[in-house]
Scaffold this motif. Structure first.
Motif, PDB file in Angstrom:
ATOM      1  N   GLN A 152     -46.035  13.136  15.415  1.00 34.88           N
ATOM      2  CA  GLN A 152     -46.291  14.451  16.017  1.00 34.88           C
ATOM      3  C   GLN A 152     -45.301  15.416  15.396  1.00 34.88           C
ATOM      4  OE1 GLN A 152     -46.437  14.616  20.321  1.00 34.88           O
ATOM      5  NE2 GLN A 152     -45.797  16.766  20.302  1.00 34.88           N
ATOM      6  N   ASP A 153     -45.811  16.385  14.635  1.00 32.05           N
ATOM      7  CA  ASP A 153     -44.955  17.315  13.889  1.00 32.05           C
ATOM      8  C   ASP A 153     -44.002  16.558  12.981  1.00 32.05           C
ATOM      9  OD1 ASP A 153     -46.171  19.445  15.185  1.00 32.05           O
ATOM     10  OD2 ASP A 153     -44.667  19.424  16.834  1.00 32.05           O
ATOM     11  N   GLY A 154     -44.488  15.447  12.439  1.00 27.30           N
ATOM     12  CA  GLY A 154     -43.683  14.648  11.518  1.00 27.30           C
ATOM     13  C   GLY A 154     -42.673  13.751  12.206  1.00 27.30           C
ATOM     14  N   LYS A 155     -42.762  13.677  13.513  1.00 28.79           N
ATOM     15  CA  LYS A 155     -41.790  12.864  14.252  1.00 28.79           C
ATOM     16  C   LYS A 155     -42.520  11.699  14.898  1.00 28.79           C
ATOM     17  CE  LYS A 155     -39.212  17.046  15.475  1.00 28.79           C
ATOM     18  NZ  LYS A 155     -40.250  18.009  15.065  1.00 28.79           N
ATOM     19  N   PRO A 156     -41.934  10.506  14.888  1.00 27.40           N
ATOM     20  CA  PRO A 156     -42.588   9.352  15.513  1.00 27.40           C
ATOM     21  C   PRO A 156     -42.660   9.545  17.034  1.00 27.40           C
ATOM     22  CG  PRO A 156     -40.346   8.803  14.895  1.00 27.40           C
ATOM     23  CD  PRO A 156     -40.610  10.154  14.303  1.00 27.40           C
ATOM     24  N   VAL A 157     -43.775   9.077  17.592  1.00 32.70           N
ATOM     25  CA  VAL A 157     -43.992   9.223  19.037  1.00 32.70           C
ATOM     26  C   VAL A 157     -43.625   7.909  19.716  1.00 32.70           C
ATOM     27  CG1 VAL A 157     -45.674   9.663  20.851  1.00 32.70           C
ATOM     28  CG2 VAL A 157     -45.812  10.927  18.688  1.00 32.70           C
ATOM     29  N   TYR A 158     -42.834   8.041  20.779  1.00 28.91           N
ATOM     30  CA  TYR A 158     -42.462   6.880  21.576  1.00 28.91           C
ATOM     31  C   TYR A 158     -43.144   6.985  22.941  1.00 28.91           C
ATOM     32  CZ  TYR A 158     -38.884   5.211  18.341  1.00 28.91           C
ATOM     33  OH  TYR A 158     -38.227   4.690  17.252  1.00 28.91           O
ATOM     34  N   VAL A 159     -43.504   5.793  23.471  1.00 23.40           N
ATOM     35  CA  VAL A 159     -44.112   5.744  24.803  1.00 23.40           C
ATOM     36  C   VAL A 159     -43.093   5.132  25.746  1.00 23.40           C
ATOM     37  CG1 VAL A 159     -46.016   4.881  26.203  1.00 23.40           C
ATOM     38  CG2 VAL A 159     -46.396   5.451  23.799  1.00 23.40           C
ATOM     39  N   HIS A 160     -42.678   5.891  26.751  1.00 27.55           N
ATOM     40  CA  HIS A 160     -41.715   5.386  27.727  1.00 27.55           C
ATOM     41  C   HIS A 160     -42.376   4.416  28.680  1.00 27.55           C
ATOM     42  CE1 HIS A 160     -38.223   8.029  26.858  1.00 27.55           C
ATOM     43  NE2 HIS A 160     -39.189   8.757  26.255  1.00 27.55           N
ATOM     44  N   ASP A 161     -41.564   3.716  29.437  1.00 26.77           N
ATOM     45  CA  ASP A 161     -42.098   2.709  30.363  1.00 26.77           C
ATOM     46  C   ASP A 161     -43.013   3.323  31.412  1.00 26.77           C
ATOM     47  OD1 ASP A 161     -40.662   0.847  28.962  1.00 26.77           O
ATOM     48  OD2 ASP A 161     -38.936   0.878  30.329  1.00 26.77           O
ATOM     49  N   ASP A 162     -42.808   4.615  31.708  1.00 28.74           N
ATOM     50  CA  ASP A 162     -43.647   5.259  32.717  1.00 28.74           C
ATOM     51  C   ASP A 162     -44.908   5.863  32.113  1.00 28.74           C
ATOM     52  OD1 ASP A 162     -42.628   7.350  31.302  1.00 28.74           O
ATOM     53  OD2 ASP A 162     -41.626   8.333  33.008  1.00 28.74           O
ATOM     54  N   GLY A 163     -45.143   5.598  30.799  1.00 27.60           N
ATOM     55  CA  GLY A 163     -46.341   6.080  30.142  1.00 27.60           C
ATOM     56  C   GLY A 163     -46.181   7.430  29.498  1.00 27.60           C
ATOM     57  N   ARG A 164     -45.071   8.102  29.666  1.00 21.66           N
ATOM     58  CA  ARG A 164     -44.873   9.420  29.082  1.00 21.66           C
ATOM     59  C   ARG A 164     -44.593   9.282  27.600  1.00 21.66           C
ATOM     60  NH1 ARG A 164     -40.409  12.943  28.679  1.00 21.66           N
ATOM     61  NH2 ARG A 164     -39.116  11.375  29.725  1.00 21.66           N
ATOM     62  N   GLU A 165     -45.254  10.162  26.799  1.00 26.15           N
ATOM     63  CA  GLU A 165     -45.095  10.128  25.355  1.00 26.15           C
ATOM     64  C   GLU A 165     -44.167  11.252  24.905  1.00 26.15           C
ATOM     65  OE1 GLU A 165     -48.889  10.297  23.560  1.00 26.15           O
ATOM     66  OE2 GLU A 165     -49.576   8.393  24.418  1.00 26.15           O
ATOM     67  N   VAL A 166     -43.229  10.878  24.000  1.00 30.68           N
ATOM     68  CA  VAL A 166     -42.230  11.848  23.517  1.00 30.68           C
ATOM     69  C   VAL A 166     -42.053  11.641  22.024  1.00 30.68           C
ATOM     70  CG1 VAL A 166     -39.857  12.631  23.639  1.00 30.68           C
ATOM     71  CG2 VAL A 166     -41.023  11.881  25.714  1.00 30.68           C
ATOM     72  N   ALA A 167     -42.095  12.768  21.293  1.00 36.82           N
ATOM     73  CA  ALA A 167     -41.821  12.708  19.855  1.00 36.82           C
ATOM     74  C   ALA A 167     -40.307  12.674  19.645  1.00 36.82           C
ATOM     75  CB  ALA A 167     -42.432  13.913  19.159  1.00 36.82           C
ATOM     76  N   PHE A 168     -39.820  11.662  18.903  1.00 34.79           N
ATOM     77  CA  PHE A 168     -38.375  11.473  18.719  1.00 34.79           C
ATOM     78  C   PHE A 168     -37.885  12.241  17.499  1.00 34.79           C
ATOM     79  CE2 PHE A 168     -34.829   9.009  16.846  1.00 34.79           C
ATOM     80  CZ  PHE A 168     -33.921   9.190  17.868  1.00 34.79           C
ATOM     81  N   ASP A 169     -36.960  13.198  17.766  1.00 33.56           N
ATOM     82  CA  ASP A 169     -36.385  14.027  16.696  1.00 33.56           C
ATOM     83  C   ASP A 169     -35.069  13.386  16.246  1.00 33.56           C
ATOM     84  OD1 ASP A 169     -35.424  15.916  14.973  1.00 33.56           O
ATOM     85  OD2 ASP A 169     -35.895  17.629  16.269  1.00 33.56           O
ATOM     86  N   ALA A 170     -35.151  12.517  15.228  1.00 33.82           N
ATOM     87  CA  ALA A 170     -33.967  11.763  14.777  1.00 33.82           C
ATOM     88  C   ALA A 170     -32.875  12.686  14.250  1.00 33.82           C
ATOM     89  CB  ALA A 170     -34.377  10.758  13.696  1.00 33.82           C
ATOM     90  N   ALA A 171     -33.230  13.683  13.463  1.00 38.12           N
ATOM     91  CA  ALA A 171     -32.224  14.580  12.880  1.00 38.12           C
ATOM     92  C   ALA A 171     -31.457  15.323  13.959  1.00 38.12           C
ATOM     93  CB  ALA A 171     -32.896  15.561  11.928  1.00 38.12           C
ATOM     94  N   ALA A 172     -32.204  15.826  14.960  1.00 36.14           N
ATOM     95  CA  ALA A 172     -31.543  16.545  16.047  1.00 36.14           C
ATOM     96  C   ALA A 172     -30.645  15.616  16.849  1.00 36.14           C
ATOM     97  CB  ALA A 172     -32.594  17.184  16.953  1.00 36.14           C
ATOM     98  N   THR A 173     -31.088  14.369  17.007  1.00 40.84           N
ATOM     99  CA  THR A 173     -30.287  13.395  17.761  1.00 40.84           C
ATOM    100  C   THR A 173     -28.981  13.089  17.046  1.00 40.84           C
ATOM    101  OG1 THR A 173     -32.288  12.407  18.682  1.00 40.84           O
ATOM    102  CG2 THR A 173     -30.279  11.074  18.734  1.00 40.84           C
TER     103      THR A 173
END
Length: 253
Positions: free
Chosen positions: A14-35
């Motif tokens: 998503q926008d070039g960022k890998p999407v992770y699915v949390h245990d509660d089903g919520r999807e979040v695109a992980f911004d590695a550079a910002a992290t």
């Protein structure tokens, strides 16, 4: 939390960022550079906080034991006020000290003089009197007590009111007859005379006793009289030394 995959098993982006699915089903695109940037920033802030804490702790150690900072601050202010007022400058303090010491010295000068006078009289009686009353001097020496005192008096001192004799090297003279005890006056004097390089000139009955060997002592150094080597004579106790010289015994080197 896990990566989201499509039906082909590829990572969903998503926008070039890998999407992770949390245990509660919520999807979040992980911004590695910002992290990474956030982690770097937080590490820097953590280091700054740590250094400030260490500096504060070092400063705090200087105030250990001060339970009431307000009282301490007040005391420091009081000291500052005293210094500002300059109640007495350094030169004045030194003048007062000098005058006080001088006054004490003046007051005690007569007492010190009296003490020294009394000590001198006590020493004269104790040490000078010992020479005057000495049986060793009268029985064994050809010179009068005051001459003996002039030569050997500096080897005798008063300690706690008692006469104590010392060899030229400063060591106290102990008794041969009473091991472990200090020698009495006559025994100590006999030891000092025994070490005297000119003892033949002052001991009765020796060949070099001068006027004491002639006239009234005539014949004492002649034949038929018991002789003794100097080393053996020196090893005798005072009584034995006296007996030898009084019997007219000779002393040979």
């Amino acid at each position: 939390m896990k990566l989201k995959l499509d039906e082909n098993g590829n990572v969903v982006l998503q926008d070039g960022k890998p999407v992770y699915v949390h245990d509660d089903g919520r999807e979040v695109a992980f911004d590695a550079a910002a992290t990474v940037a956030t982690i770097t920033r937080l590490n820097g802030e953590s280091k700054t906080h740590r250094e400030r804490a260490e500096a504060a702790e070092a400063k705090a150690k200087a105030y250990e034991g001060i339970d009431d900072p307000a009282a301490a601050k007040k005391a420091l202010e009081t000291i500052k006020n005293l210094d500002d007022k300059k109640l007495v400058d350094a030169g004045e303090v030194e003048r007062i000290k000098t005058e006080a010491i001088k006054a004490v010295e003046e007051n005690f000068k007569p007492i010190v003089a009296e003490r020294d006078r009394l000590f001198g009289e006590l020493r004269k009686e104790k040490i000078g009197g010992s020479f005057a009353r000495s049986k060793f001097v009268s029985d064994n020496l050809t010179i009068p007590p005051d001459f003996v005192e002039a030569r050997f008096g500096n080897h005798f001192e008063l300690e706690d009111g008692k006469v104590v004799a010392k060899f030229p090297n400063g060591e106290k003279i102990f008794s041969r007859a009473r091991p472990g005890e200090l020698a009495d006056f006559d025994e100590a004097l006999s030891e000092l005379v025994g070490q005297y390089s000119q003892k033949d000139q002052i001991l009765k009955g020796t060949s070099g006793s001068g006027g004491g060997a002639g006239g009234g002592q005539g014949g004492q150094g002649g034949g038929g009289k018991k002789s003794m080597k100097r080393g053996d004579f020196d090893a005798l106790d005072p009584a034995a030394k006296a007996a030898h010289v009084n019997s007219g015994g000779a002393i040979t080197d």
